[in-house]
Design an enzyme around this catalytic site. Structure first.
Site, PDB file in Angstrom:
ATOM      1  N   GLU A  77      -5.166  -8.484   1.283  1.00 21.90           N
ATOM      2  CA  GLU A  77      -6.219  -9.111   1.975  1.00 21.90           C
ATOM      3  C   GLU A  77      -7.461  -8.303   2.417  1.00 21.90           C
ATOM      4  O   GLU A  77      -7.933  -7.910   0.990  1.00 21.90           O
ATOM      5  CB  GLU A  77      -5.663  -7.079   2.622  1.00 21.90           C
ATOM      6  CG  GLU A  77      -3.804  -7.064   3.555  1.00 21.90           C
ATOM      7  CD  GLU A  77      -3.226  -6.183   4.053  1.00 21.90           C
ATOM      8  OE1 GLU A  77      -4.162  -5.416   4.858  1.00 21.90           O
ATOM      9  OE2 GLU A  77      -2.205  -5.485   4.346  1.00 21.90           O
ATOM     10  N   GLU A 126       0.787  -1.541   0.530  1.00 16.01           N
ATOM     11  CA  GLU A 126       0.174   0.057  -0.208  1.00 16.01           C
ATOM     12  C   GLU A 126       0.941   1.330   0.195  1.00 16.01           C
ATOM     13  O   GLU A 126       1.215   1.648   1.570  1.00 16.01           O
ATOM     14  CB  GLU A 126      -1.052   0.046   1.274  1.00 16.01           C
ATOM     15  CG  GLU A 126      -1.853  -1.040   1.317  1.00 16.01           C
ATOM     16  CD  GLU A 126      -3.012  -1.095   2.307  1.00 16.01           C
ATOM     17  OE1 GLU A 126      -3.118  -0.381   2.976  1.00 16.01           O
ATOM     18  OE2 GLU A 126      -3.987  -2.099   2.230  1.00 16.01           O
TER      19      GLU A 126
HETATM   20  C1  FCB Z   1      -3.977  -2.654   5.314  1.00 13.80           C
HETATM   21  C2  FCB Z   1      -3.232  -2.309   5.981  1.00 13.80           C
HETATM   22  C3  FCB Z   1      -3.344  -3.906   7.367  1.00 13.80           C
HETATM   23  C4  FCB Z   1      -4.665  -3.213   7.638  1.00 13.80           C
HETATM   24  C5  FCB Z   1      -5.404  -2.943   7.075  1.00 13.80           C
HETATM   25  C6  FCB Z   1      -6.860  -3.232   8.207  1.00 13.80           C
HETATM   26  O1  FCB Z   1      -4.754  -1.232   5.216  1.00 13.80           O
HETATM   27  O2  FCB Z   1      -2.213  -3.573   4.727  1.00 13.80           O
HETATM   28  O3  FCB Z   1      -1.782  -3.736   8.194  1.00 13.80           O
HETATM   29  O4  FCB Z   1      -4.300  -2.211   9.568  1.00 13.80           O
HETATM   30  O5  FCB Z   1      -5.697  -2.660   6.499  1.00 13.80           O
END
Ligand code: FCB
Length: 466
Positions: free
Chosen positions: A358, A172
């Site tokens: 994620e 990110e």
């Molecule tokens: C993302 C991050 C991760 C976590 C999630 C909820 O932005 O990569 O580390 O905090 O959100």
């Protein structure tokens, strides 16, 4: 329940990879042990007022000492892959130069234990914990940090390249740049638009510079980058709302997707920022656009955008409204957003493969009297988002794997320990781990998936990591 799981499992090809994810600062603890240097997150969390309740990652889940137990639990749950990040200041306490052998040893032991357990390691080189020494020299707005990143990548990939195939350079970059150097809610807590723009560029440049290093040191490397992608829906069809959504999409999504795809920075956004872009040197955009093997997608929610520039009464009435369900982060639960995103990536961009690196949800979980955590809302969230992913697969999107965020409840950045994202509950007093019902649900899904033959299969049965 089982029928429903079987139906869901069937919708994923046999070689689909099921995993879960974490990040070094959020789980490791041991912030100053075994030769580790200070990171910008150590510094930021130690600064009063920056983190809710004054929480820090000093101990976190104590994974640095409990990794054996954690790997054993992953094995029990049948995880096929584990995405984790490496703490740069554990390897290079000053960011470059002197290597801390104990840091390398830690990750080497972890990787060996994962392989031993039949779990594929999926490494992220940078999940936000820049060595403080490099921040002292200017951090990501300083172009020299890109060379330091290449040096660090060399050390780690030379050590682990014979055992780890999957490498993501950055997690990110938008968040590192925007939250760290513009909103100031993440480390290092600056609020400077020019720093934000330069930081974003150098993160992308460091990614491109590191790719050939990864490929040189890793047999059959699969190298890529992880972006947070949040679709932006205009609240109405008015021109003002459409433009507002387009601008937000430019800030978060296109500013990173476009250069990685060889299109340079989006022109509308360059005009909107109207700042000097002299940090872009000749040749940089070609380096940034070096081909990747995969794009990692972190996706949690969508946004509905209403223009602020026009008086509400002069705008068209809103026609798109956020729904009624929210997670504990205040993020809307909107599974079609994932489908739309995946389809858009396929239509408008051309990444050879995609992973959801994620996806998950924070809820205010409680441990019941029977010692279980009945997190039905999380199960519901995961089931519906996976169904959306399956719809996209059916439409031909090259989605190869899925990682639940997160394996453990952990340090949720500026929110400290107040947000629980884990499929495994962590008691932050005793550090006891307890798989929540969602972990058992996920285990069952993975098991069933291994026994059913998906209609889309073309005889692909050998796991990629063996
Ligand atoms: C993302 C991050 C991760 C976590 C999630 C909820 O932005 O990569 O580390 O905090 O959100």
């Amino acid at each position: 329940m089982t029928d429903e799981l079987t139906q869901l499992a069937r919708r994923f090809p046999t070689d689909f990879i099921w995993g879960s994810a974490t990040a070094s600062y959020q789980i490791e603890g041991a912030w100053n042990e075994d030769g580790k240097g200070e990171s910008i997150w150590d510094r930021f969390a130690h600064t009063p007022g920056k983190i809710l309740n004054g929480d820090t990652g000093d101990t976190a889940c104590d994974h640095f000492h409990r990794w054996r137990e954690d790997v054993a639990l992953m094995r029990e749950l049948g995880l096929q892959a584990y995405r984790f990040s490496i703490s740069w200041p554990r390897i290079l306490p000053q960011g470059r130069g002197q290597v801390n052998r104990a840091g390398l040893d830690f990750y080497e032991r972890l990787v060996d234990a994962l392989l031993e357990a039949g779990i594929m390691p999926f490494v992220t080189l940078y999940h936000w914990d820049l060595p403080q020494a490099l921040q002292d020299a200017g951090g990501w707005p300083n172009r020299d940090t890109t060379e330091a990143f290449v040096e660090y990548t060399g050390h780690v990939t030379r050590l682990l390249g014979d055992r780890v195939r999957f490498w993501a350079t950055f997690n990110e970059p938008f968040c590192s740049a925007w939250l760290g150097y513009w909103e100031g809610v993440h480390a290092p807590g600056h609020q400077d638009l020019d720093e934000m723009l330069a930081a974003g560029h150098h993160l992308l440049l460091a990614h491109g510079l590191a790719l050939p290093v990864i490929r040189e040191n890793v047999k059959q490397a699969q190298a890529g980058i992880v972006l947070n992608l949040t679709p932006q829906y205009p609240a109405s069809e008015s021109e003002a709302d459409r433009l507002a959504a387009r601008e937000r999409d430019g800030q978060i999504n296109r500013w990173y997707l476009d250069p990685l795809s060889g299109r340079g920075y989006p022109q509308d956004m360059v005009s909107a920022y109207a700042r000097p872009m002299d940090f872009v040197h000749a040749g940089d955009m070609e380096i940034i656009a070096r081909p990747v093997d995969f794009l990692g997608i972190n996706h949690y929610t969508r946004a509905v955008v209403r223009s602020q520039a026009v008086d509400e009464s002069q705008n068209l009435p809103a026609a798109v409204f956020p729904g009624p369900e929210y997670t504990d982060m205040g993020w809307e639960v909107y599974p079609p957003g994932l489908y739309d995103l995946l389809i858009r990536l396929q239509r408008e961009y051309d990444f050879p493969s995609l992973y959801i690196t994620e996806n998950g949800a924070a809820f205010a979980d409680v441990v019941s009297a029977d010692g279980s955590v009945h997190d039905m809302q999380r199960i519901d969230y995961l089931r519906r988002y996976l169904a959306a992913a399956a719809d996209a697969l059916q439409a031909g999107v090259p989605l190869r794997g899925y990682f639940v965020w997160s394996f453990l409840d952990n340090f949720e950045w500026a929110f400290g320990y107040s947000k629980r994202f884990g499929i495994v509950h962590v008691d932050f007093e005793t550090l006891v781990r307890r798989p929540k019902d969602s972990a058992l649900w996920y285990r069952d899904l993975i098991r069933i998936h291994q026994t059913v033959q998906s209609p889309g299969d073309q005889g692909l049965t050998s796991p990629l990591w063996r």
